[in-house]
Structure formats: structure tokens, C-alpha cells
Design a protein around this motif. Structure first.
Motif, PDB file in Angstrom:
ATOM      1  N   VAL A  33       0.795  -1.234   0.059  1.00 34.75           N
ATOM      2  CA  VAL A  33      -0.168  -0.055   0.000  1.00 34.75           C
ATOM      3  C   VAL A  33       1.005   1.422  -0.225  1.00 34.75           C
ATOM      4  N   ILE A  34       0.927   2.227  -1.095  1.00 40.36           N
ATOM      5  CA  ILE A  34       2.079   2.918  -1.202  1.00 40.36           C
ATOM      6  C   ILE A  34       1.239   4.500  -1.186  1.00 40.36           C
ATOM      7  N   PRO A  35       1.203   5.031  -0.185  1.00 40.77           N
ATOM      8  CA  PRO A  35       0.625   6.425  -0.001  1.00 40.77           C
ATOM      9  C   PRO A  35       1.275   7.278  -0.929  1.00 40.77           C
ATOM     10  N   LEU A  36       0.135   8.414  -1.145  1.00 38.51           N
ATOM     11  CA  LEU A  36       0.606   9.317  -2.491  1.00 38.51           C
ATOM     12  C   LEU A  36       1.419  10.523  -1.215  1.00 38.51           C
ATOM     13  N   ALA A  37       1.146  10.551   0.085  1.00 39.75           N
ATOM     14  CA  ALA A  37       1.842  11.654   0.655  1.00 39.75           C
ATOM     15  C   ALA A  37       2.769  10.902   1.692  1.00 39.75           C
ATOM     16  N   GLN A  38       3.717  10.819   1.220  1.00 42.13           N
ATOM     17  CA  GLN A  38       4.887  10.293   2.286  1.00 42.13           C
ATOM     18  C   GLN A  38       6.049  10.902   2.331  1.00 42.13           C
ATOM     19  N   ASN A 301      17.206  -5.401  11.663  1.00 44.36           N
ATOM     20  CA  ASN A 301      17.353  -4.100  10.723  1.00 44.36           C
ATOM     21  C   ASN A 301      16.948  -4.857   9.402  1.00 44.36           C
ATOM     22  N   PHE A 302      15.904  -4.459   8.970  1.00 41.69           N
ATOM     23  CA  PHE A 302      15.329  -4.999   7.796  1.00 41.69           C
ATOM     24  C   PHE A 302      15.411  -4.001   6.298  1.00 41.69           C
ATOM     25  N   LYS A 303      15.678  -4.790   5.488  1.00 38.97           N
ATOM     26  CA  LYS A 303      15.647  -3.904   4.006  1.00 38.97           C
ATOM     27  C   LYS A 303      14.380  -4.301   3.551  1.00 38.97           C
ATOM     28  N   VAL A 304      13.243  -3.321   3.526  1.00 39.83           N
ATOM     29  CA  VAL A 304      12.087  -3.388   3.389  1.00 39.83           C
ATOM     30  C   VAL A 304      11.380  -2.530   2.113  1.00 39.83           C
ATOM     31  N   ARG A 305      10.488  -3.409   1.411  1.00 36.76           N
ATOM     32  CA  ARG A 305      10.058  -2.458   0.348  1.00 36.76           C
ATOM     33  C   ARG A 305       8.817  -1.666   0.687  1.00 36.76           C
ATOM     34  N   ILE A 306       9.033  -0.398   0.124  1.00 36.44           N
ATOM     35  CA  ILE A 306       8.067   0.618   0.638  1.00 36.44           C
ATOM     36  C   ILE A 306       6.668   0.127   0.466  1.00 36.44           C
ATOM     37  N   GLY A 307       5.734   0.362   1.301  1.00 34.96           N
ATOM     38  CA  GLY A 307       4.261  -0.140   1.238  1.00 34.96           C
ATOM     39  C   GLY A 307       3.995  -1.399   1.964  1.00 34.96           C
ATOM     40  N   GLN A 340      -3.236   1.652  14.490  1.00 31.51           N
ATOM     41  CA  GLN A 340      -3.236   0.327  14.083  1.00 31.51           C
ATOM     42  C   GLN A 340      -1.851  -0.185  13.533  1.00 31.51           C
ATOM     43  N   LEU A 341      -2.020  -1.539  13.374  1.00 31.04           N
ATOM     44  CA  LEU A 341      -0.743  -2.366  12.951  1.00 31.04           C
ATOM     45  C   LEU A 341      -0.559  -2.189  11.312  1.00 31.04           C
ATOM     46  N   ASP A 342      -1.763  -2.361  10.786  1.00 31.53           N
ATOM     47  CA  ASP A 342      -1.734  -2.698   9.322  1.00 31.53           C
ATOM     48  C   ASP A 342      -1.609  -1.433   8.521  1.00 31.53           C
ATOM     49  N   VAL A 343      -0.596  -0.636   9.008  1.00 29.63           N
ATOM     50  CA  VAL A 343      -0.023   0.470   8.201  1.00 29.63           C
ATOM     51  C   VAL A 343       1.299   0.143   7.251  1.00 29.63           C
ATOM     52  N   PRO A 344       1.366   1.030   6.139  1.00 30.70           N
ATOM     53  CA  PRO A 344       2.546   0.553   5.454  1.00 30.70           C
ATOM     54  C   PRO A 344       3.897   1.295   5.806  1.00 30.70           C
TER      55      PRO A 344
END
Ligand code: SF4
Ligand code: SF4
Length: 444
Positions: A33-38, A301-307, A340-344
Motif C-alpha cells: 500500500v503506497i501512500p501518495l503523501a509520504q 534491521n530489515f531492508k523493506v519494500r516501501i508499502g 493500528q498495525l496494518d499500516v505501510p
């Protein structure tokens, strides 16, 4: 004596539990889930539609103003919807949802580990590449990185400062980057020196990271113009103005910018992203995130895909401890509680901190006893007790006069207050309101 900034500061327990955890890649998520305002500034404008197939690194939302940033797909697959979704602030904002299919990257992105030293692009091409790649301040400020390279007429960048301080307790993403991507960071610094046309760069690192100081010193020992400055451990030295004060002994004036005194500051995370963009043609589609806490099984320390959902990071770090009382986006001083936890994970996500119940209980609040502790620790020379009272009463004119906009939201005042006053909460609220009043006034 080691250098540090000129006024205020505290030394909270460091709790760098994940410091020895090497950066590991998180499995590719099933959806992002890739927000447009980040980023700071105007939200990006989507250029894909529901049903479109995308590849990793493909532009999916365009910068929509001078202070704005491009956004790229962090997974390959299908755009399934574009609609509001809750982000880490709890507000719903527009976001692009992608269902992952495989892991297909755009042509021309070099994903190899080969170090590319030679900087072929000229100054303007570097700035353009940083802008195209959607890079923003990864220390949390999320200011578009290319804008900082455009030095306003009449000003001159004299020093490039690299922020390797990571003074926020618990967080270790920048520390690990300095240890594991040392040479890439050095090239990234040289790219920025070329873009800014500066001859001097200084990497500021606190003295509690002797391994990072040693490895960075070794890497730059034969490079003219770049040096490492070890700093006394003092929170909030990672603040831009505090780092400049510590390293250069110069003070950014109230309401001013670092460039007013000849400095430009980049966080090490942003420098690494700039290296990858310019030398490897890779846009900002992933970042390093610390996931940690006293009860967390595997602080990492994780390398994480945005979203990627924060839930997936928690699962990979050993799951949600039973007695978790609060989850913070960021560290204990400046982080904000997640509703909430289900946020990107977004570009500005440097860490997720799980706080046990017993530490999450709010302290009882008493009236101010005028002890002045909050004044003595404020790194901006403010009077937090006064701002707190004004914020509580909604006296926004007074807050503006008392320089609330200079507050860097470091939380040092709340941390030391013996009356348990949630000063930062009052000040943040007031700062938001005063910011709105100023913007309204300026657009009249
Ligand atoms: S949060 Fe703001 S007012 Fe409080 S110590 Fe930090 S800069 Fe000063
Ligand atoms: S630290 Fe707390 S009690 Fe002391 S002056 Fe500041 S607000 Fe008042």
C-alpha cells in the motif's frame, strides 16, 4: 573534549538492542500500500490506474509541485485499487494498492552489489537523477532531497554535513548502513559534493558508535575534503541545527535554514539512496527499518519494500509480544504511537518500537512546579513549560511569539519533567495550529 551542540540536551538510555543485527532482506510482501503523501510538501499525483501491470522501479505517481517527490512501484504486479487508506498517523489518505506477481524490475536498474566509484553524471544530471528517483530525507524529515541541492541565489554551500548521529534510542538502521555500506556512502558523499559544488564534507557520528567512526575514517583517509567528526553522545544531536552547532560551531538563526550559514545536511540513509539512484539507476523503492523493543524476540534491521505492512516486520522479528502496550513509528523520543498495525512502511519509516505495557502507562500529570528543568534541556532555547500552558489553553498568538515554530519536537522537555506534564503533546498540537495560521496569513 568531544564536540557537541551549544545548549540543552539529555542522555536517555540508548537501548540499541538491534545494533549487531546485520541488515537482512524482508521477504517480498504479497501486497503493498503506497501512500501518495509520504514526503514533506504536496502529495504526488498517480499516473497508473486500477488494472495496470507495473514493474519494480516504475514511476507510479509524479511529483506534484516544487516541494514534492516521485513515487515508484516497490513490487511488480497489478494495481488493484487507488483509494484512501490509514497511514501511520491514523488518517486515511490516498494510496496505490499493488498485488505482487513475481519480482520483475524495470530495465536498466543495476541490482548487483558491485561498487561503482566513477561519477559520470555532471552536476545538473545528478540533481535531476535525485529528483527523478523520488529521494527524500530518510532520517524522518522526508524533505525532497533534490530541493536541498538547489542552493538559492546569493547563498553558498560551504560544508556538506553527513548525519550519522542516530541519537534516537533503540534505532540502528543508520549505524548498520555505515558498517555495511561504507564505500557506497563515500561515493554518495562525493556525488553530493559535486552536486553542491562544495570542497568540504564532514560525517558526524556520536562516540557510542566507535566501529562506525573507525570504518568511516578508514574509508575516507585518502580522500581530500571528507573527514569524520566524532561527537559527544547527547540527544538530540541528530537534529539538523544541533548537528551544525556541534560540528561547525555555527548557529542557524530562528526561522532560518542551514544554507543561511553555509551548510547542507543529509542523513546517511539518504546518501545511500542517492548513491543507488545516481550510480545504479535505482529509484527509492526500499529502505532499512529497525524493528525493536525489550520484549521483541529478534530485534532486527530489515531492508523493506516501501508499502509493506508493519505487521509483516513484526512477524519477521518474532511476532507481537503478549504484553505489548504501545507501538511507536520511530524511537521513544520522537516516535508517534501507531493507532493500528496494518499500516505501510513509508520513505520516512526509520524504525518500529514495541513498548511493553508497564512502560507504556502514562505518568500521572501534576501542575508545573516551576523547576525550570525543561528550559535547561531545550536545545532550541525555548521555554517549554510556558509553551505547554499556552498550548493547553489554545493561546496560539502567544505560542507564535514564544517561537513555537522553532521547536524541533525532540521531547527532551517531556522526558525530564518531574510533574509528568506531556509538554510535547501540547506543543505539537499548538505548533500544528500556529503553522496553519501562518500559512493562511501568507496566502492572503
Ligand atoms: S520538544 Fe521542543 S520545546 Fe521541548 S525540548 Fe524539544 S525543542 Fe524544546
Ligand atoms: S520541567 Fe515540568 S515542572 Fe519543571 S518547569 Fe518544566 S513544565 Fe514545570
Amino acid at each position: 573534549m568531544l564536540k557537541t551542540f551549544s545548549i540543552g540536551g539529555i542522555h536517555p538510555p540508548e537501548n540499541k538492542l538491534s545494533v549487531s543485527a546485520a541488515i537482512t532482506e524482508l521477504p517480498i510482501p504479497k501486497t503493498v500500500v503506497i501512500p501518495l503523501a509520504q514526503h514533506l510538501g504536496v502529495p504526488s499525483k498517480p499516473i497508473v490506474q486500477k488494472g495496470d501491470q507495473v514493474k519494480v522501479g516504475q514511476l507510479i505517481a509524479q511529483s506534484n509541485g516544487f516541494i514534492s517527490a516521485n513515487i515508484h512501484a516497490s513490487v511488480s504486479g497489478k494495481v488493484v485499487k487507488i483509494e484512501p487508506s490509514a497511514d501511520s498517523t491514523g488518517y486515511k489518505r490516498d494510496a496505490i494498492f499493488i498485488e505482487t506477481e513475481g519480482d520483475e524490475w524495470m530495465d536498466g536498474i543495476d541490482r548487483s552489489a558491485t561498487l561503482v566509484k566513477e561519477i559520470k553524471l555532471d552536476r545538473n544530471a545528478i540533481i535531476d537523477k535525485i529528483a527523478q528517483s523520488g529521494i527524500v530525507g530518510l532520517g524522518g524529515a522526508t524533505f525532497p532531497s533534490h530541493v536541498k541541492t538547489m542552493v538559492p541565489k546569493g547563498k553558498k554551500a560551504e560544508y556538506l554535513l553527513i548525519n550519522g548521529v542516530e541519537c534516537e534510542p533503540y534505532l540502528t538502521a543508520d549505524h548498520r548502513l555505515m558498517l555495511e555500506k561504507t564505500n557506497e556512502l563515500v561515493v554518495g558523499i562525493q556525488i553530493l559534493m559535486k552536486a553542491l559544488d562544495v570542497k568540504k564534507a564532514i560525517i558526524g557520528i556520536e562516540n557510542n558508535k566507535p566501529d562506525a567512526i573507525a570504518i568511516m575514517k578508514e574509508a575516507v583517509k585518502n580522500i581530500e575534503g571528507i573527514k569524520v567528526q566524532a561527537l559527544k553522545v547527547q540527544y538530540p544531536q541528530g537534529g539538523e541545527k544541533q548537528l551544525i552547532s556541534a560540528v561547525l560551531g555555527r548557529e542557524v538563526p530562528s526561522g532560518g535554514l542551514p544554507i543561511d550559514i553555509g551548510a547542507v545536511v543529509y542523513n546517511v540513509g539518504s546518501v545511500f539512496a542517492i548513491y543507488e539512484a545516481v550510480q545504479k539507476n535505482k529509484p527509492l523503492v526500499e529502505r532499512v527499518v529497525t524493528i525493536t523493543g525489550k520484549q521483541v524476540k529478534k530485534p532486527s534491521n530489515f531492508k523493506v519494500r516501501i508499502g509493506t505492512s508493519v505487521l509483516e516486520l513484526i512477524e519477521q522479528a518474532g511476532g507481537l509480544p503478549e504484553n505489548t502496550g504501545k507501538i511507536l513509528n520511530g524511537g521513544p523520543m520522537m516516535g508517534k504511537a501507531l493507532a493500528q498495525l496494518d499500516v505501510p512502511v513509508v520513505k520516512g519509516s526509520s524504525g518500529i518500537l514495541l513498548i511493553p505495557e508497564q512502560e507504556a502507562i502514562r505518568k500521572e500529570v501534576f501542575t508545573c512546579i516551576r523547576c525550570t528543568k525543561c528550559i535547561s534541556v531545550c536545545p532550541m532555547g525555548l521555554e517549554p513549560y510556558l509553551l505547554g500552558i499556552e498550548g493547553e489553553k489554545g493561546l496560539y498568538d502567544k505560542m507564535e511569539n514564544d517561537r513555537v515554530m522553532d521547536c524541533i519536537e525532540c521531547g527532551s522537555c517531556s522526558y525530564v519533567c518531574p510533574a509528568g506534564r506531556p509538554l510535547l503533546d501540547y506543543i505539537r498540537l499548538g505548533k500544528g495550529k500556529v503553522g496553519q495560521i501562518i500559512r493562511k496569513r501568507n496566502t492572503k
